[in-house]
Scaffold this motif. Structure first.
Motif, mmCIF file in Angstrom:
data_model
loop_
_atom_site.group_PDB
_atom_site.id
_atom_site.type_symbol
_atom_site.label_atom_id
_atom_site.label_comp_id
_atom_site.label_asym_id
_atom_site.label_seq_id
_atom_site.Cartn_x
_atom_site.Cartn_y
_atom_site.Cartn_z
ATOM 1 N N ASP A 62 0.814 -1.224 0.000
ATOM 2 C CA ASP A 62 0.000 0.000 0.000
ATOM 3 C C ASP A 62 0.845 1.271 0.000
ATOM 4 O O ASP A 62 0.320 2.369 0.235
ATOM 5 C CB ASP A 62 -0.954 0.010 1.192
ATOM 6 N N GLY A 63 2.140 1.130 -0.224
ATOM 7 C CA GLY A 63 2.996 2.304 -0.331
ATOM 8 C C GLY A 63 3.394 2.899 1.011
ATOM 9 O O GLY A 63 3.136 2.327 2.077
ATOM 10 N N ASP A 111 -2.266 5.185 7.795
ATOM 11 C CA ASP A 111 -1.186 5.057 8.771
ATOM 12 C C ASP A 111 -0.850 3.594 9.075
ATOM 13 O O ASP A 111 -1.604 2.682 8.731
ATOM 14 C CB ASP A 111 -1.581 5.776 10.064
ATOM 15 N N VAL A 112 0.288 3.410 9.743
ATOM 16 C CA VAL A 112 0.710 2.085 10.199
ATOM 17 C C VAL A 112 0.860 2.129 11.718
ATOM 18 O O VAL A 112 1.444 3.076 12.266
ATOM 19 C CB VAL A 112 2.053 1.667 9.561
ATOM 20 N N VAL A 113 0.326 1.115 12.392
ATOM 21 C CA VAL A 113 0.479 0.970 13.836
ATOM 22 C C VAL A 113 1.288 -0.298 14.096
ATOM 23 O O VAL A 113 0.935 -1.381 13.606
ATOM 24 C CB VAL A 113 -0.885 0.884 14.556
ATOM 25 N N ILE A 114 2.375 -0.154 14.853
ATOM 26 C CA ILE A 114 3.173 -1.311 15.263
ATOM 27 C C ILE A 114 2.942 -1.489 16.758
ATOM 28 O O ILE A 114 3.379 -0.650 17.568
ATOM 29 C CB ILE A 114 4.665 -1.116 14.962
ATOM 30 N N ALA A 137 -6.266 0.947 9.747
ATOM 31 C CA ALA A 137 -4.830 1.209 9.625
ATOM 32 C C ALA A 137 -4.085 -0.109 9.425
ATOM 33 O O ALA A 137 -4.528 -1.165 9.882
ATOM 34 C CB ALA A 137 -4.312 1.917 10.883
ATOM 35 N N ARG A 138 -2.966 -0.049 8.728
ATOM 36 C CA ARG A 138 -2.129 -1.227 8.624
ATOM 37 C C ARG A 138 -1.542 -1.545 9.998
ATOM 38 O O ARG A 138 -1.102 -0.642 10.722
ATOM 39 C CB ARG A 138 -1.004 -1.003 7.616
ATOM 40 N N LEU A 187 8.757 -0.751 4.988
ATOM 41 C CA LEU A 187 8.003 0.443 4.598
ATOM 42 C C LEU A 187 8.884 1.495 3.932
ATOM 43 O O LEU A 187 8.398 2.556 3.538
ATOM 44 C CB LEU A 187 7.329 1.054 5.836
ATOM 45 N N GLY A 188 10.195 1.217 3.821
ATOM 46 C CA GLY A 188 11.117 2.157 3.194
ATOM 47 C C GLY A 188 11.525 3.313 4.073
ATOM 48 O O GLY A 188 11.935 4.367 3.573
ATOM 49 N N LEU A 189 11.457 3.130 5.392
ATOM 50 C CA LEU A 189 11.725 4.245 6.308
ATOM 51 C C LEU A 189 13.121 4.218 6.910
ATOM 52 O O LEU A 189 13.603 5.248 7.379
ATOM 53 C CB LEU A 189 10.686 4.249 7.439
#
Length: 398
Positions: A62-63, A111-114, A137-138, A187-189
């Protein structure tokens, strides 16, 4: 009825001789906190392998997210601090730590939640995972296998990285951190490669060997640091954002393992106010009244004093456009050492080593982690069993 003194034992004065007696150390460490802490390098390797099996690559489908929220408390919450400092100021999205139940009100499908919990059942992580699922959210979950957190991840069809529960969460920092970093990489972060992980694990192994219980105090940096801190009020400052994460981690372990009150933070912030502690009744005022002919290791009942621990990053591998901030940090670190020396406040310095940000961070965390355990053992405290934590949970859950 809970007995407020149940399980509380130990001695107020540190027994320095105990630290050079491996048999006595083992006797006072029945839960094996030294052994668990020495497994940090193995934790890096095992967690990397478990994360590789979790198919984190689906996160990239999802980018790039709008933001990443790291939900957890205690050591689990520190994983967000590690991610933020390894990602650095150039990270293309905000990384936000969340240490209470649920998620911030703005979190949504972008957004993404870990969610991170060593036990897999902390209310903060569970509430965040459920809220992330409801809001679309992912989600990524990190925690004990066969736990409530895993069940929520399965319901949400979200990646789950199992972290075998072999020790208290505070001795499992690296087992919890590596999956968070690798999720962020998907996620490319962050740029964390296999070589960075291997070098970090090797660094942790080497420091564990230097800090082993059989190594005597004069060659064991953790024992030396513990003895320097004994009977003091520690102040732990980090010279850079990376070193500040390590400073706050040391504050966590000093409080939980050794039961010492401690002041931690960034040296830059301290220079705007807290550096005044060096002039105070536990700093320069107390040192000014010390008998100059007295044994420097003997307070002789004159009162508790400050002990400064400075964690210095050194600006290794600084990028060209960040040279000036690192130079400022170095001058600031030199200045506070001079201030402490002028006031007679003793100062210990731990300097980062290694190439990557992750390895440098590990080099600033490893020795202090062991030092907090040795300090506990010198006071006759079991670093694993903390009665106040158990009682707090019992009282809160009634």
């Amino acid at each position: 009825m809970i007995d407020g003194t149940a399980g509380v034992s130990g001695r107020r004065d540190a027994d320095e001789a105990l630290l050079d007696n491996p048999d006595a150390l083992a006797e006072h460490d029945p839960g094996g906190m030294l052994r668990h802490t020495a497994s940090a390098g193995a934790q890096v390797r095992e967690s990397a392998a478990l994360a590789a099996e979790a198919n984190l690559s689906v996160l990239a489908d999802d980018g790039r997210p709008r933001a990443v929220v790291i939900a957890g408390i205690g050591t689990a919450g520190r994983t967000g601090d590690v991610l933020a400092t390894v990602a650095g100021p150039r990270c293309p999205v905000p990384i936000i730590g969340h240490r209470s139940a649920g998620v911030p009100g703005w979190v949504g499908a972008a957004d993404v939640v870990i969610a991170v919990s060593a036990s897999g059942r902390s209310p903060e992580a569970l509430g965040a995972a459920e809220a992330a699922h409801r809001r679309g959210a992912r989600l990524v979950a990190v925690g004990a296998p066969d736990s409530q957190l895993q069940s929520i991840a399965e319901q949400a069809r979200a990646p789950f990285i199992p972290v075998p529960r072999r020790a208290p969460a505070r001795a499992s920092l690296w087992a919890l951190t590596v999956p968070v970093l690798l999720a962020a990489r998907s996620l490319g972060l962050v740029k964390v490669n296999e070589a960075d992980l291997a070098e970090t694990a090797a660094r942790l192994d080497a420091d564990a060997d230097r800090c082993r219980s059989a190594a005597e105090s004069f060659v064991n940096p953790a024992k030396s640091l513990a003895l320097g801190l004994a009977g003091s009020i520690p102040i732990v400052w980090g010279s850079s954002p990376l070193a500040t994460v390590a400073a706050r981690r040391f504050g966590d372990t000093l409080s939980a393992n050794a039961r010492y009150p401690v002041v931690t933070g960034a040296l830059g912030e301290a220079g705007r106010g807290r550096v005044g502690l060096l002039d105070g009744v536990f700093g320069g005022l107390a040192e000014g009244e010390r008998d100059i002919f007295a044994d420097p290791t003997d307070d002789d009942g004159e009162g508790t004093r400050l002990r400064l621990v400075l964690l210095r990053d050194g600006g290794l591998n600084a990028e060209d456009d960040t040279d000036e901030p690192f130079a400022v940090e170095e001058r600031r670190a030199d200045a506070v050492q001079t201030l402490a020396e002028r006031r007679g406040v003793r100062c210990d310095v731990v300097t980062a080593e290694g190439g990557s940000a992750l390895e440098r961070l590990a080099s600033l965390i490893a020795v202090p982690d062991f030092a907090s355990i040795y300090l506990a053992l010198a006071h006759g405290l079991d670093p694993m069993a903390v009665p106040a934590i158990t009682e707090m949970k019992e009282l809160s859950n009634q």
